[in-house]
Design a protein around this motif. Structure first.
Motif, PDB file in Angstrom:
ATOM      1  N   SER A 177      -1.994 -13.268  19.785  1.00  0.00           N
ATOM      2  CA  SER A 177      -2.002 -14.005  17.773  1.00  0.00           C
ATOM      3  C   SER A 177      -2.801 -12.743  17.195  1.00  0.00           C
ATOM      4  CB  SER A 177      -2.431 -15.291  17.815  1.00  0.00           C
ATOM      5  OG  SER A 177      -3.927 -14.830  17.933  1.00  0.00           O
ATOM      6  N   ILE A 178      -2.128 -12.575  16.085  1.00  0.00           N
ATOM      7  CA  ILE A 178      -2.957 -11.601  15.726  1.00  0.00           C
ATOM      8  C   ILE A 178      -3.917 -12.474  14.029  1.00  0.00           C
ATOM      9  CG2 ILE A 178      -3.035  -9.519  13.364  1.00  0.00           C
ATOM     10  CD1 ILE A 178      -0.648  -7.547  15.377  1.00  0.00           C
ATOM     11  N   GLN A 179      -4.739 -12.134  13.881  1.00  0.00           N
ATOM     12  CA  GLN A 179      -5.402 -12.607  12.590  1.00  0.00           C
ATOM     13  C   GLN A 179      -6.134 -11.772  11.503  1.00  0.00           C
ATOM     14  OE1 GLN A 179      -8.533 -15.796  12.623  1.00  0.00           O
ATOM     15  NE2 GLN A 179      -7.739 -16.907  11.460  1.00  0.00           N
ATOM     16  N   VAL A 180      -5.377 -11.305  10.083  1.00  0.00           N
ATOM     17  CA  VAL A 180      -5.928 -10.913   9.669  1.00  0.00           C
ATOM     18  C   VAL A 180      -7.087 -11.472   8.121  1.00  0.00           C
ATOM     19  CG1 VAL A 180      -4.834  -9.427   7.632  1.00  0.00           C
ATOM     20  CG2 VAL A 180      -3.846  -9.660   9.502  1.00  0.00           C
ATOM     21  N   ARG A 181      -8.270 -11.324   8.271  1.00  0.00           N
ATOM     22  CA  ARG A 181      -8.745 -11.162   6.995  1.00  0.00           C
ATOM     23  C   ARG A 181      -9.495 -10.538   5.547  1.00  0.00           C
ATOM     24  NH1 ARG A 181     -11.623 -14.016  11.549  1.00  0.00           N
ATOM     25  NH2 ARG A 181     -11.336 -15.864  11.936  1.00  0.00           N
ATOM     26  N   GLY A 182      -9.661 -10.765   4.723  1.00  0.00           N
ATOM     27  CA  GLY A 182     -10.310 -10.011   3.822  1.00  0.00           C
ATOM     28  C   GLY A 182      -9.834  -9.941   2.665  1.00  0.00           C
ATOM     29  N   GLN A 183      -9.753  -9.080   1.451  1.00  0.00           N
ATOM     30  CA  GLN A 183      -8.993  -8.854   0.482  1.00  0.00           C
ATOM     31  C   GLN A 183      -7.851  -9.608   0.488  1.00  0.00           C
ATOM     32  OE1 GLN A 183     -11.623  -5.147  -1.041  1.00  0.00           O
ATOM     33  NE2 GLN A 183     -13.473  -6.254  -0.741  1.00  0.00           N
ATOM     34  N   GLY A 184      -8.041  -9.448  -1.126  1.00  0.00           N
ATOM     35  CA  GLY A 184      -6.956  -9.888  -1.376  1.00  0.00           C
ATOM     36  C   GLY A 184      -5.776  -8.223  -2.168  1.00  0.00           C
ATOM     37  N   VAL A 185      -4.442  -9.063  -2.181  1.00  0.00           N
ATOM     38  CA  VAL A 185      -4.065  -7.052  -2.793  1.00  0.00           C
ATOM     39  C   VAL A 185      -3.616  -7.629  -3.540  1.00  0.00           C
ATOM     40  CG1 VAL A 185      -3.785  -5.949  -0.596  1.00  0.00           C
ATOM     41  CG2 VAL A 185      -2.333  -7.048  -0.476  1.00  0.00           C
ATOM     42  N   ASN A 186      -3.149  -6.763  -4.699  1.00  0.00           N
ATOM     43  CA  ASN A 186      -2.340  -6.966  -5.532  1.00  0.00           C
ATOM     44  C   ASN A 186      -2.084  -5.614  -5.880  1.00  0.00           C
ATOM     45  OD1 ASN A 186      -1.980  -9.906  -6.848  1.00  0.00           O
ATOM     46  ND2 ASN A 186      -3.978  -9.838  -7.454  1.00  0.00           N
ATOM     47  N   LEU A 187      -0.913  -5.549  -7.129  1.00  0.00           N
ATOM     48  CA  LEU A 187      -0.130  -4.364  -7.511  1.00  0.00           C
ATOM     49  C   LEU A 187      -0.724  -4.389  -9.251  1.00  0.00           C
ATOM     50  CD1 LEU A 187       3.467  -3.965  -5.831  1.00  0.00           C
ATOM     51  CD2 LEU A 187       0.962  -2.835  -5.579  1.00  0.00           C
ATOM     52  N   GLN A 188      -0.352  -2.883  -9.831  1.00  0.00           N
ATOM     53  CA  GLN A 188      -0.664  -3.385 -11.587  1.00  0.00           C
ATOM     54  C   GLN A 188       0.634  -2.698 -11.709  1.00  0.00           C
ATOM     55  OE1 GLN A 188      -3.645  -4.014 -12.442  1.00  0.00           O
ATOM     56  NE2 GLN A 188      -3.874  -4.821 -10.712  1.00  0.00           N
ATOM     57  N   ILE A 189       1.303  -3.127 -12.860  1.00  0.00           N
ATOM     58  CA  ILE A 189       1.772  -2.509 -13.646  1.00  0.00           C
ATOM     59  C   ILE A 189       2.008  -1.308 -14.018  1.00  0.00           C
ATOM     60  CG2 ILE A 189       3.049  -2.966 -15.661  1.00  0.00           C
ATOM     61  CD1 ILE A 189       3.225  -6.243 -15.552  1.00  0.00           C
ATOM     62  N   GLY A 190       2.947  -0.230 -14.141  1.00  0.00           N
ATOM     63  CA  GLY A 190       2.486   1.107 -14.569  1.00  0.00           C
ATOM     64  C   GLY A 190       1.898   2.365 -13.411  1.00  0.00           C
ATOM     65  N   GLU A 191       1.168   1.308 -12.216  1.00  0.00           N
ATOM     66  CA  GLU A 191       0.627   2.611 -11.379  1.00  0.00           C
ATOM     67  C   GLU A 191       2.141   2.692 -10.306  1.00  0.00           C
ATOM     68  OE1 GLU A 191      -1.942   0.849  -7.287  1.00  0.00           O
ATOM     69  OE2 GLU A 191      -0.912  -0.642  -7.800  1.00  0.00           O
ATOM     70  N   THR A 192       1.226   3.648  -9.655  1.00  0.00           N
ATOM     71  CA  THR A 192       2.520   4.706  -9.020  1.00  0.00           C
ATOM     72  C   THR A 192       2.740   4.334  -7.254  1.00  0.00           C
ATOM     73  OG1 THR A 192       2.575   6.811 -10.376  1.00  0.00           O
ATOM     74  CG2 THR A 192       3.598   6.845  -8.133  1.00  0.00           C
ATOM     75  N   VAL A 193       3.485   4.070  -6.349  1.00  0.00           N
ATOM     76  CA  VAL A 193       3.534   3.557  -5.208  1.00  0.00           C
ATOM     77  C   VAL A 193       4.454   4.192  -4.160  1.00  0.00           C
ATOM     78  CG1 VAL A 193       2.361   0.974  -5.757  1.00  0.00           C
ATOM     79  CG2 VAL A 193       4.999   1.830  -5.040  1.00  0.00           C
ATOM     80  N   ASP A 194       3.563   4.585  -2.642  1.00  0.00           N
ATOM     81  CA  ASP A 194       5.023   4.880  -2.385  1.00  0.00           C
ATOM     82  C   ASP A 194       5.718   4.010  -1.727  1.00  0.00           C
ATOM     83  OD1 ASP A 194       4.816   7.740  -2.138  1.00  0.00           O
ATOM     84  OD2 ASP A 194       2.834   7.680  -1.448  1.00  0.00           O
ATOM     85  N   PHE A 195       6.394   3.952  -0.999  1.00  0.00           N
ATOM     86  CA  PHE A 195       7.541   2.377  -0.627  1.00  0.00           C
ATOM     87  C   PHE A 195       8.592   2.639   0.484  1.00  0.00           C
ATOM     88  CE2 PHE A 195       9.901   3.045  -4.679  1.00  0.00           C
ATOM     89  CZ  PHE A 195      10.911   2.070  -4.059  1.00  0.00           C
ATOM     90  N   ASP A 196       8.482   1.766   0.941  1.00  0.00           N
ATOM     91  CA  ASP A 196       9.718   1.999   2.099  1.00  0.00           C
ATOM     92  C   ASP A 196      10.294   0.548   2.102  1.00  0.00           C
ATOM     93  OD1 ASP A 196       8.898   3.850   3.777  1.00  0.00           O
ATOM     94  OD2 ASP A 196       7.935   2.915   5.266  1.00  0.00           O
ATOM     95  N   TRP A 197      11.437   0.422   2.160  1.00  0.00           N
ATOM     96  CA  TRP A 197      12.955  -0.832   1.683  1.00  0.00           C
ATOM     97  C   TRP A 197      13.691  -0.893   2.220  1.00  0.00           C
ATOM     98  CZ3 TRP A 197      17.202   0.989  -0.446  1.00  0.00           C
ATOM     99  CH2 TRP A 197      17.535   2.412  -0.883  1.00  0.00           C
ATOM    100  N   GLU A 198      14.985  -1.604   2.317  1.00  0.00           N
ATOM    101  CA  GLU A 198      16.053  -2.018   2.740  1.00  0.00           C
ATOM    102  C   GLU A 198      16.307  -2.570   1.988  1.00  0.00           C
ATOM    103  OE1 GLU A 198      15.358  -4.688   6.385  1.00  0.00           O
ATOM    104  OE2 GLU A 198      14.213  -6.220   4.911  1.00  0.00           O
ATOM    105  N   ALA A 199      18.080  -2.276   1.913  1.00  0.00           N
ATOM    106  CA  ALA A 199      18.792  -2.495   1.378  1.00  0.00           C
ATOM    107  C   ALA A 199      19.528  -4.138   1.511  1.00  0.00           C
ATOM    108  CB  ALA A 199      20.097  -1.463   1.215  1.00  0.00           C
ATOM    109  N   VAL A 200      18.593  -5.026   0.865  1.00  0.00           N
ATOM    110  CA  VAL A 200      19.074  -6.234   1.260  1.00  0.00           C
ATOM    111  C   VAL A 200      18.889  -7.520  -0.523  1.00  0.00           C
ATOM    112  CG1 VAL A 200      18.570  -6.464   3.544  1.00  0.00           C
ATOM    113  CG2 VAL A 200      16.873  -7.131   2.028  1.00  0.00           C
TER     114      VAL A 200
END
Length: 121
Positions: free
Chosen positions: A48-71
């Protein structure tokens, strides 16, 4: 596929948004669970894997690198599977357990933890 995009929509309370990119011309749907993703192979019985810590959010207008799939996802033709904002990630703790016992992250089978500086064990 890896692309660079800009966050066009973010619904923080609902945990989803849309990234605009020339590679995902109709917009790419993103869920907060796919920001600085901890990808790993399927877990074996008793692991099992358990992750704890700070939440994550995005900000409108910020640049991101991302991996995606066509679905299809909620009316969009593309879905992000790993989003990496170009800022320092929040700190999180990851615990890997085998049959309830905490053990070190298994680099021999899972590789190094992604996104250096994000995880503590």
């Amino acid at each position: 596929m890896t692309s660079v995009g800009v966050v066009a929509v973010w619904h923080g309370a609902e945990g989803w948004g849309v990234i605009e990119s020339s590679d995902t011309t109709t917009g790419c749907w993103v869920h907060f669970g796919n920001i600085w993703t901890l990808n790993h192979p399927p877990l074996a019985r008793g692991e099992s894997i358990q992750v704890r810590g700070q939440g994550v959010n995005l900000q409108i207008g910020e640049t991101v690198d991302f991996d995606w799939e066509a679905v299809q996802q909620d009316g969009y033709s593309f879905r992000a599977v790993d989003v990496r904002p170009r800022r320092d990630p929040p700190r999180r703790t990851v615990e890997f357990r085998v049959h309830g016992e905490r053990v070190p992250w298994p680099t021999s089978s899972f590789g190094e933890l992604p996104h250096p500086g994000l995880w503590t064990e």
